[in-house]
Design an enzyme around this catalytic site. Structure first.
Site, PDB file in Angstrom:
ATOM      1  N   SER A 153       0.889  -1.061  -0.004  1.00  0.00           N
ATOM      2  CA  SER A 153       0.067  -0.245   0.043  1.00  0.00           C
ATOM      3  C   SER A 153       0.975   1.274   0.174  1.00  0.00           C
ATOM      4  O   SER A 153       1.391   1.562  -0.848  1.00  0.00           O
ATOM      5  CB  SER A 153      -0.890  -0.102   1.005  1.00  0.00           C
ATOM      6  OG  SER A 153      -2.034   0.895   1.062  1.00  0.00           O
ATOM      7  N   ASP A 251      -9.706  -3.976  -5.758  1.00  0.00           N
ATOM      8  CA  ASP A 251      -9.104  -2.865  -5.039  1.00  0.00           C
ATOM      9  C   ASP A 251      -9.354  -1.781  -5.856  1.00  0.00           C
ATOM     10  O   ASP A 251      -8.830  -1.879  -7.223  1.00  0.00           O
ATOM     11  CB  ASP A 251      -7.477  -3.105  -4.898  1.00  0.00           C
ATOM     12  CG  ASP A 251      -6.634  -2.231  -4.239  1.00  0.00           C
ATOM     13  OD1 ASP A 251      -7.411  -1.135  -3.882  1.00  0.00           O
ATOM     14  OD2 ASP A 251      -5.774  -2.390  -4.225  1.00  0.00           O
ATOM     15  N   HIS A 281      -8.070  -4.535  -1.291  1.00  0.00           N
ATOM     16  CA  HIS A 281      -6.940  -3.883  -0.804  1.00  0.00           C
ATOM     17  C   HIS A 281      -6.468  -4.550   0.434  1.00  0.00           C
ATOM     18  O   HIS A 281      -7.217  -4.924   1.079  1.00  0.00           O
ATOM     19  CB  HIS A 281      -7.259  -2.311  -0.825  1.00  0.00           C
ATOM     20  CG  HIS A 281      -5.882  -1.596  -0.745  1.00  0.00           C
ATOM     21  ND1 HIS A 281      -5.149  -1.402  -1.668  1.00  0.00           N
ATOM     22  CD2 HIS A 281      -5.482  -1.068   0.597  1.00  0.00           C
ATOM     23  CE1 HIS A 281      -4.154  -0.675  -0.954  1.00  0.00           C
ATOM     24  NE2 HIS A 281      -4.322  -0.426   0.430  1.00  0.00           N
TER      25      HIS A 281
END
Length: 317
Positions: A153, A251, A281
């Site tokens: 991320s 995501d 995600h």
């Protein structure tokens, strides 16, 4: 495809988020409360906390050694958390799995977080630790071959930015960049990528949450137009290290990661883009206990091992 049923089950059981502004202190405490006890964590040969003295200051790091070999390749890992969450503790399980599966010594970086620390404090810490690791290879037991950077991320943002910054500085020791569902474009125009609309709701991270979650970082001085903040905006990607870009099918950030991978490949960078079906995600952090998603660590090991055999031999610290 729909969300993996185990992910769907977990998301359905989550309480509704509280109303009002995000509270970094409370959110960090909640994350830390979910960390597994030390006795329940994946065992490795050694895990030790230390400090990396750098031009950015003393940066906390945690060093994971997978076995009793005298020397290893190195992987420097940057945790995710929208630049204001995450710690050595909350992502300890990822670092352990990376060390176990890759056979590399992993250096996890406890970089400074927004909003308490203004941009580019966190990025400076990450870059400085990579340089520190290379300069202190003998002390760390580096074998002089692999020096990978990896992140999930926002940690993937830092991994991409560190690789680019190192290239611009003429520091050519980074051999691989591994980006797990990276956040690469912090200009949140929902019309820029189809996945921002296709995966806007119901899969964990929601498109409407991107702006408030990243506001702490952007309000601390990070400019979305800066390629070190939004790596997909970098005009020239030639000469960057080989890349593994991992995305989740569901995501909202999927398409910006895949676009970056496409552009890397077009620039002549050896690149593997891998989309995990049924994943949203954060699946490496939260759902790597699911066998299909735990494979990301084996894939990472294969990617690094393949590149090391061809280009890593004969390098010295």
């Amino acid at each position: 495809m729909p969300l993996h049923p185990e992910i769907a089950k977990v998301l359905a059981a989550l309480p509704a988020p509280p109303h009002g502004p995000l509270d970094p202190v409370a959110m960090r405490a909640a994350d830390e409360a979910q960390v597994a006890p030390a006795a329940d964590r994946l065992p490795l040969h050694t895990v030790r906390d230390t400090t990396a003295p750098t031009p950015s200051g003393d940066v906390p790091v945690r060093v994971y050694t997978p076995d009793d070999a005298e020397q290893h390749g190195l992987l420097v890992y940057f945790h995710g958390g929208a630049f204001f969450l995450g710690s050595l503790e909350t992502h300890d399980h990822i670092a352990r799995a990376l060390a176990k599966e890759t056979g590399l010594k992993v250096v996890s970086v406890g970089y400074r977080l927004a909003p308490e620390h203004r941009y580019p404090a966190g990025l400076d810490d990450c870059y400085a630790v990579v340089r520190w690791a290379a300069e202190h290879g003998a002390t760390l037991g580096w074998d002089g071959t692999t020096l990978a950077v990896a992140g999930d991320s926002s940690g993937g943002t830092f991994a991409a930015a560190v690789a680019a910054r190192a290239h611009d500085d003429g520091f050519d020791r980074i051999t691989h960049q591994i980006l797990y569902y990276p956040s690469l474009d912090l200009d949140f125009d929902v019309d820029r990528y189809a996945s921002l609309r296709e995966n806007a709701e119901g899969y964990g991270l929601e498109t409407a949450g991107l702006r408030p979650f990243n506001a702490f970082y952007l309000d601390s001085g990070a400019d979305p137009a800066d390629p070190l903040v939004s790596p997909v905006k970098r005009a020239d990607l030639t000469g960057l290290p080989p890349a593994l870009v991992v995305t989740g099918e569901l995501d909202p950030l999927r398409d910006e990661g895949e676009e970056y991978g496409r552009r890397l490949g077009a620039a002549g960078v050896e690149t593997t883009v891998s989309r995990y079906v049924g994943a949203g995600h954060g699946f490496v952090q939260h759902f790597s206990w699911i066998p299909e998603f735990h494979q990301v660590f084996a894939q990472t090991a294969e990617f690094i091992a393949g590149r090391t055999r061809r280009e890593g031999e004969g390098r010295t610290p």
